[in-house]
Scaffold this motif. Structure first.
Motif, short mmCIF file in Angstrom:
data_model
loop_
_atom_site.label_atom_id
_atom_site.label_comp_id
_atom_site.label_asym_id
_atom_site.label_seq_id
_atom_site.Cartn_x
_atom_site.Cartn_y
_atom_site.Cartn_z
N VAL A 780 0.84 -1.20 0.00
CA VAL A 780 0.00 0.00 0.00
C VAL A 780 0.88 1.25 0.00
N ASN A 781 1.84 1.30 0.89
CA ASN A 781 2.74 2.46 0.94
C ASN A 781 3.52 2.63 -0.36
N ASP A 782 3.91 1.51 -0.94
CA ASP A 782 4.63 1.55 -2.21
C ASP A 782 3.76 2.17 -3.31
N ALA A 783 2.50 1.77 -3.38
CA ALA A 783 1.60 2.32 -4.41
C ALA A 783 1.41 3.82 -4.22
N VAL A 784 1.22 4.25 -2.98
CA VAL A 784 1.01 5.67 -2.70
C VAL A 784 2.28 6.47 -3.03
N ASP A 785 3.43 5.99 -2.61
CA ASP A 785 4.68 6.70 -2.88
C ASP A 785 4.95 6.79 -4.38
N THR A 786 4.67 5.71 -5.10
CA THR A 786 4.89 5.71 -6.54
C THR A 786 3.95 6.70 -7.23
N GLY A 787 2.67 6.71 -6.82
CA GLY A 787 1.73 7.65 -7.39
C GLY A 787 2.14 9.09 -7.15
N LEU A 788 2.62 9.40 -5.95
CA LEU A 788 3.07 10.76 -5.64
C LEU A 788 4.29 11.14 -6.50
#
Length: 956
Positions: A780-788
């Protein structure tokens, strides 16, 4: 509208009033070097559409002649030719410049004899009209690609006063000129003197060394790595990108008690010592060498050669903890036994490896030596944009062809070294030339026998060459490099030998005579010639392109393209590109061969993704996450997010054999993040999720969210905050998608709960899953960081970013609509305040329903667009489109999205807001069934860039 009227209206629009219809090609425009377009792109565009051209340009440099030669070679096949009026004013144009101009068969060059000739004008004849580009730009790379230059592009009829004035001036200049001949050039060469260097009244003080932007980013990454408790790290930095100074900054940052630097050559150790002292400072006695000739045993900063340091007697003089920071330069060599002895002996607090080429041909794992901690990587494109490397001018030319036979992977040696192919190669190398008085080139070919035979035939033809293979000793290789640098030979012909760890700064030509098997290897070979060197202004790169299966890798490697979009790769082949002041040009036949290769491969197939995954896994020593692909991968994380065969990245990891075990709810959440937010097209939801994921008790206030958005420069309004609620509560997706709603597909329960008007908090089920399942939390954190990270590609202060791509679903979300109504939207939807219009410019099938709508680009800025049928002027939908307020302003804002054809997928380019042109609205009967629709002219608020017009609206 007839052509004469179009020209008249366009001129009036540019010089009198914007009330007249403009024309992207004909309206007078100011041309500058901006991110979206350059003066060179404008000149290219005019060249490719003209019948003849006449230029009057005072100053010319050879670097700009390389892409011009490629373009004129294709135009020659179409019968297009031109005249260039130039001169010898101030001796700016070198004898080599005139010699290179004489090689272009469809260019007549005349030397203007008038003193003080300083003109800068480009005239293009299009038959019934002419276009002139006149301003401050000479024909140099800096002027046409980078400098702050102004030029006015003006079109007029051939019988117009301006045209007659220009023709008169050009005629007068031509009459005052003489042809460029070998005799004139010989006399000019004999008398020419180089321009004197600028004089300085006093020696300039030595400026303090400061880290550049990329070095600062690398240092921050190294600090983060050290803070995590790591003891080893690797920095990958292209040759010539300031690797030495970066190492010095890293050591200064660490402040070691004692420091050891290790390299394989004494000369490098001495130069590095001087660089480190300039950065770190301190007394000379702090710095010492440990080489065959010098033994400064007690130096605080010790610079050693591995040959001396690795000797058992030398190592014994140092305790295991003698140094708390050790830097291994040229770390790709560190797999050798001599280096392994150092790793076994010393126990510093930190090992730093630095290399330009970690991917070794012998398959030794450099990454493993540094615990797979890839601290930072300076990519080639970034280094070129920053001016850290010598620019290159790449030309993709077709390989030799005879009787329909073209070079392929299986072509026999006899054909590869035939006299006819060798002559063809030499002719192309001569035509495109090089920087400097003598060629110093590196030639990559496929086979050892080919290398030896080509070197012999090149030498026999008057171009001294040496073949080097892995069968040759290091001493012979070093001697060959020395002979090349001294000018005793012109070329080294090799087979993959010089991909890694070779530094020949004097190189001014790179010749590729082999199949591109790997984008990484291609970039390594290209990079061999890009180190800056006195007198070297650029590198000529010639790539002889045959019918190879892997040709599609060439544009991906050149443009550092990780998107894996076939449409984007096609753009990069068909439209000449630039990176800083480097240029990339494909000859027409070469481009066709690459396009054939592209048509035969699926760039985003699971097979391709598996290969990219395995490569990055090997480099990192662990399963890579999406953010790893963003930072280091040869494939963008968007390729995983947009792949219809993958619901989320966790599923992909499972397919790769990783032990990923997620609940149904966790898979649904990851699918939502992957499919809806990772693309980063709006940061708002991602910013809120990041706040909640990192906040105590997973909650924050609306004021905190607004402050975080404004810190990123994102726009904030009640509508967008409500839209964020609709997205993260999944209300936006409560529409049918087959047998269930997309909301159900994403788990049916909110990710975020917004209580009242104040607090946001993670939904209890999501918070519980994050706490209970570390693997899910990481994804989840990976997806959010990548999107940002990906959201940085968009202008967060606007709903849409000009020339970025969006699909219908993205548009519904970014317009803050409460529901995703993209499925039934088709070509447009008239909202209360905004109306998105989606146009597929080329209809692939005349029988398809939308093929009757002929959305023509009338003038490069306006499109003829039609409503759906049946519609009449009196239809409520049409009336809403045409409605204006009391000031005559449209009540509904139109957003125009265009794609070239359905073959490119679901994504449309945003061309900006558009307005309906007064008097253009008309009810018409369309198609064989004569259905009623309303047509109108939509005029873009911002004229199309040259590149976008060619990409979307021109024939192949």
């Amino acid at each position: 509208m007839d052509k004469n009227t179009v020209i008249r209206e366009a001129i009036l629009n540019g010089l009198y009033s914007q009330d007249y219809p403009g024309h992207n090609l004909l309206t007078p425009q100011l041309v500058t070097n901006q991110a979206a377009s350059t003066i060179w792109q404008t000149i290219q565009d005019e060249l490719q559409h003209c019948r003849h051209f006449t230029w009057a340009v005072a100053f010319i440099t050879t670097d700009m002649l390389v892409p011009l030669k490629a373009l004129l070679a294709d135009l020659a096949e179409q019968g297009v030719c031109g005249t260039l009026l130039t001169g010898d004013y101030l001796g700016f144009n070198t004898p080599q410049t005139f010699a290179e101009l004489m090689k272009i068969p469809n260019l007549t060059v005349r030397i203007v004899g008038q003193p003080g000739f300083h003109a800068k004008g480009y005239l293009f004849d299009h038959g019934d009209y002419q276009t002139a580009v006149i301003g401050s730009a000479n024909f140099t790379c800096a002027a046409l690609l980078q400098n702050t230059e102004w030029a006015l592009r003006v079109s007029s009829r051939t019988d117009a006063s301006l045209t007659r004035q220009l023709s008169g001036q050009l005629t007068a200049l031509s009459q005052a000129s003489q042809p460029l001949t070998a005799q004139w050039l010989a006399a000019y060469r004999a008398a020419w003197q180089p321009l004197p260097a600028a004089k300085q009244s006093a020696p300039a003080p030595v400026a303090p060394i400061a880290a550049n932007q990329m070095q600062r980013a690398a240092l921050a990454s190294l600090r983060q790595l050290l803070a995590s408790g790591a003891h080893r790290g690797l920095v990958v930095s292209a040759t010539g990108t300031g690797k030495t100074y970066l190492g010095a900054f890293a050591v200064k940052d660490f402040q070691p008690r004692r420091f050891l630097y290790v390299v394989h050559r004494e000369q490098i150790a001495k130069k590095t010592l001087a660089s480190f002292r300039r950065v770190i400072g301190g007394p000379a006695s702090d710095y010492g060498l440990l080489t065959g000739n010098r033994h400064d045993w007690g130096a605080k900063y010790l610079f050693a050669t591995v040959q001396t340091l690795s000797q058992p007697g030398t190592l014994a003089k140092f305790a295991a903890t003698a140094f708390d920071y050790i830097l291994i330069d040229e770390a790709h060599r560190a797999t050798a036994p001599s280096y392994q002895g150092l790793f076994d002996h010393f126990q510093p607090q930190f090992w730093l490896g630095m290399t330009a080429t970690p991917e070794r041909m012998d398959k030794q794992d450099v990454y493993a030596l540094f615990d797979y901690h890839l601290a930072y990587e300076v990519r080639l494109k970034e280094a070129l944009d920053a001016g850290m490397l010598a620019p290159f001018h790449y030309v993709g030319v077709q390989d030799y062809e005879q009787d329909g036979e073209v070079v392929t992977e299986t072509t026999g040696l006899r054909y590869l070294v035939s006299d006819q192919r060798v002559r063809y190669i030499l002719d192309q190398m001569d035509y495109y030339g090089y920087c400097g008085s003598q060629a110093r080139g590196l030639i990559f070919c496929s086979r050892q026998e080919e290398a030896r035979e080509l070197a012999a035939k090149f030498s026999a033809a008057g171009h001294p060459a040496i073949a080097l293979t892995n069968e040759d000793s290091p001493r012979r290789r070093q001697r060959a490099v020395q002979r090349l640098e001294a000018g005793n030979i012109e070329y080294i012909v090799t087979v993959d030998l010089f991909n890694e760890g070779v530094d020949i700064p004097a190189l001014n030509q790179i010749i590729m005579l082999r199949n591109t098997q790997s984008a990484v290897v291609f970039t390594q070979q290209l990079g061999r010639g890009l180190r800056k060197f006195p007198g070297k202004g650029y590198v000529t790169v010639l790539d002889f392109i045959g019918n190879y299966q892997n040709n599609f890798l060439i544009p991906l490697a050149l443009n550092q393209d990780t998107s894996r979009q076939a449409d984007r790769a096609r753009q990069e082949v068909q439209l000449p590109a630039t990176i800083g002041v480097s240029t990339i040009t494909f000859r027409r036949v070469a481009a066709e061969r690459i396009l054939q290769s592209l048509a035969a491969v699926k760039l985003d197939s699971l097979r391709e993704l598996r290969t990219a995954y395995q490569d990055l896994h090997r480099r990192l020593g662990r399963p890579p996450l999406l953010f790893d692909f963003y930072r280091y991968g040869e494939v963008s994380p968007l390729v995983f997010a947009e792949n219809s065969r993958l619901a989320n990245y966790g599923e992909f990891l499972a397919r790769m054999g990783e032990p990923v075990r997620l609940t149904t709810h966790e898979r649904a959440v990851l699918s939502f993040l992957t499919k809806e937010l990772v693309n980063g097209k709006r940061p708002h939801e991602l910013v809120l999720l990041k706040l909640l994921l990192t906040a105590q008790e997973h909650q924050c206030s609306q004021e905190e969210l607004v402050a975080a958005l404004r810190k990123r420069g994102a726009y904030v309004s009640p509508a967008v905050l409500q839209s964020v609620d609709d997205i993260l509560s999944l209300r936006f997706f409560a529409v049918k998608a087959g047998k269930q709603t997309r909301r159900d597909q994403y788990g049916g329960t909110p990710l975020v709960v917004h209580s009242g008007l104040v607090d946001y908090r993670l939904a209890p089920a999501l918070a519980a899953a994050l706490a209970a399942h570390p693997q899910f939390s990481e994804l989840v954190n990976d997806a959010v960081d990548t999107g940002l990270a990906l959201s940085e590609n968009y202008d967060a202060s606007q709903q849409f970013t000009i020339y970025q791509q969006y699909d219908r679903k993205d548009v519904c979300r970014l317009l803050n609509w409460p529901l995703d109504v993209s499925a039934p939207m088709y070509g447009y939807r008239v909202g209360e305040q905004e109306c998105p219009i989606f146009i597929t410019y080329r209809k692939e099938d005349d029988q398809r329903r939308n093929a009757i709508y002929n959305n023509q680009l009338e003038n490069g800025r306006s499109l003829r667009w039609y409503t759906r049928s049946p519609r009449h002027l009196s239809s409520p939908e049409v009336q809403r489109l045409l409605a204006t307020d009391e000031h005559g302003r449209p009540r509904v804002k139109l957003h125009l999205f265009v794609k070239r054809s359905d073959a490119v997928g679901k994504q449309f380019y945003y061309l900006g807001p558009a307005t309906i042109q007064p008097g253009s609205v008309k009810e018409e009967q369309l198609g064989a069934k004569q259905k009623a629709a309303v047509g109108m002219e939509l005029q873009l608020a911002q004229p199309l860039s040259v590149r976008m017009r060619r990409l979307l609206f021109e024939e192949d």
